[in-house]
Design an enzyme around this catalytic site. Structure first.
Site, PDB file in Angstrom:
ATOM      1  CB  CYS A 141      -0.928  -0.018   1.219  1.00 55.44           C
ATOM      2  SG  CYS A 141      -1.907   1.476   1.332  1.00 55.44           S
ATOM      3  CB  CYS A 144      -0.583   2.542   4.032  1.00 54.80           C
ATOM      4  SG  CYS A 144      -2.057   1.866   3.296  1.00 54.80           S
ATOM      5  CG  ASP A 145       3.150   1.218   4.464  1.00 55.32           C
ATOM      6  OD1 ASP A 145       2.750   1.692   5.537  1.00 55.32           O
ATOM      7  OD2 ASP A 145       2.865   0.062   4.092  1.00 55.32           O
TER       8      ASP A 145
END
Ligand code: NDP
Length: 321
Positions: A141, A144-145
């Protein structure tokens, strides 16, 4: 009403666009739905940035905002949103029977109608090194990261729309992004391909397979295989993002509901009905073709209408009996 076990007219498992849309319709039909959000409340769109193709948002909308809006809309009509996961089910074969749900491995609830909208989850390659370094440089992701890789070098695996979306997103943060595509062409749409081609620090490597993620505690590089020249080589980098598609979240229904070879739930044609009375499936958990937020929302609406019709016919037959 049983003293211990809660009984529901309509339970919905999964809180993506399909689940929340089903909740809006079921609540408006007085089915008093309870939605179990699962481990990822809001579903896959909460890991996306801009959503430009959901009707009604002419300037686009952030994925998490869209999901918040859908949740609020479902709650406005009385949906009970529960931050919990259904971990096991026993589905009734009888018309009008109770479907049993185990919530978070503990409490049991019963539902007369059940809408399954558990979606799909990211796939991994299955390398031991990928698993070992998951969360330590390996991710599925980017939104997200990606933040953790500011100014660094990363690779994205996959040639579809997700891979290009992740790669172009990362290119805004990272020094260089390698896009590893195993074939000699993209699977992504032309528009996404142009986006990749127009991103300067995005290097597309065709015929390239990820063979190993290198590093002890953190990712330090990758080993890639060129499937034409048969050459193995190493690339130094700090992050690896998998974007090779998804698998449907159907494990808890195995042995009870029909699935295709890939594990997607099978429903009657032009319907969300499964073979079990009162059990309906909507969204990505049953759709490997379209997989769009709007098609998932549409099928969530269908599932709620199917559940409403089912509940009305069950009530009618109980009155007659
Ligand atoms: P896709 O199934 O479309 O693409 C998966 C990609 O991963 C393909 O390039 C595939 O390669 C590759 N792949 C699969 N397994 C492996 C493996 N073991 N090793 C290496 N590569 C592998 O999945 P997406 O998640 O990209 O997209 C799913 C759906 O969502 C599509 O319909 C897409 O259009 C849609 N989508 C739309 C977006 C948008 O419109 N903004 C954004 C993201 C997704 P190969 O081609 O060789 O099989």
């Amino acid at each position: 009403m049983n003293d211990q076990i809660e009984e529901l007219a309509c339970a919905i498992i999964g809180s993506g666009p399909a689940g929340y849309t089903a909740a809006v319709y079921a609540a408006r039909a007085d089915l008093h739905p309870v939605i179990y959000t699962g481990m990822e409340p809001g579903g896959q769109l909460t890991t996306t940035t801009e959503v430009d193709n959901f009707p009604g948002y002419p300037s686009g909308v952030q994925g998490p905002v869209l999901m918040e809006d859908l949740r609020s809309q479902a709650e406005r009509f009385g949906t009970d949103v529960r931050l919990a996961a259904v971990t096991a089910v026993t589905l009734s074969k009888a018309r009008g029977g109770w479907h049993k749900l185990v919530v978070d491995g503990g409490a049991e609830v019963r539902a007369r109608s059940l809408i399954i909208s558990t979606g799909a989850s990211a796939k991994y390659l299955g390398l031991a090194s990928e698993k070992r370094l998951l969360g330590s440089g390996v991710s599925a992701c980017a939104t997200c990261d990606g933040f953790f890789f500011k100014g660094q070098r990363v690779a994205v695996v996959g040639g579809g729309d997700s891979a290009v979306e992740e790669a172009t997103y990362l290119a805004k943060l990272c020094r260089v992004v390698y896009l590893l595509i195993r074939k000699d062409h993209f699977r992504a749409s032309k528009a996404m391909q142009h986006r990749a081609e127009n991103t300067k620090n995005l290097k597309v490597l065709f015929h390239t397979e990820l063979r190993e993620v290198l590093g002890e505690r953190l990712v330090t590089g990758i080993e890639v295989f060129h499937n034409q020249t048969r050459e193995l080589r190493r690339i130094e980098l700090e992050g690896v993002f998998l974007a090779i598609g998804h698998k449907p979240n159907t494990a808890i229904f195995e042995g009870q509901l029909a699935m295709d070879q890939l594990g997607y739930l099978v429903t009657d044609p032009d319907s969300t009905r499964t073979a079990r009375p009162g059990v309906f499936a909507a969204g990505d958990v049953k759709d490997k073709v379209y997989r769009q937020a709007i098609t998932a929302a549409g099928s969530g609406c269908m599932a709620a209408l199917d559940a409403e019709k089912y509940m009305a016919s069950v009530a009618d037959s109980m009155r007659v009996a």
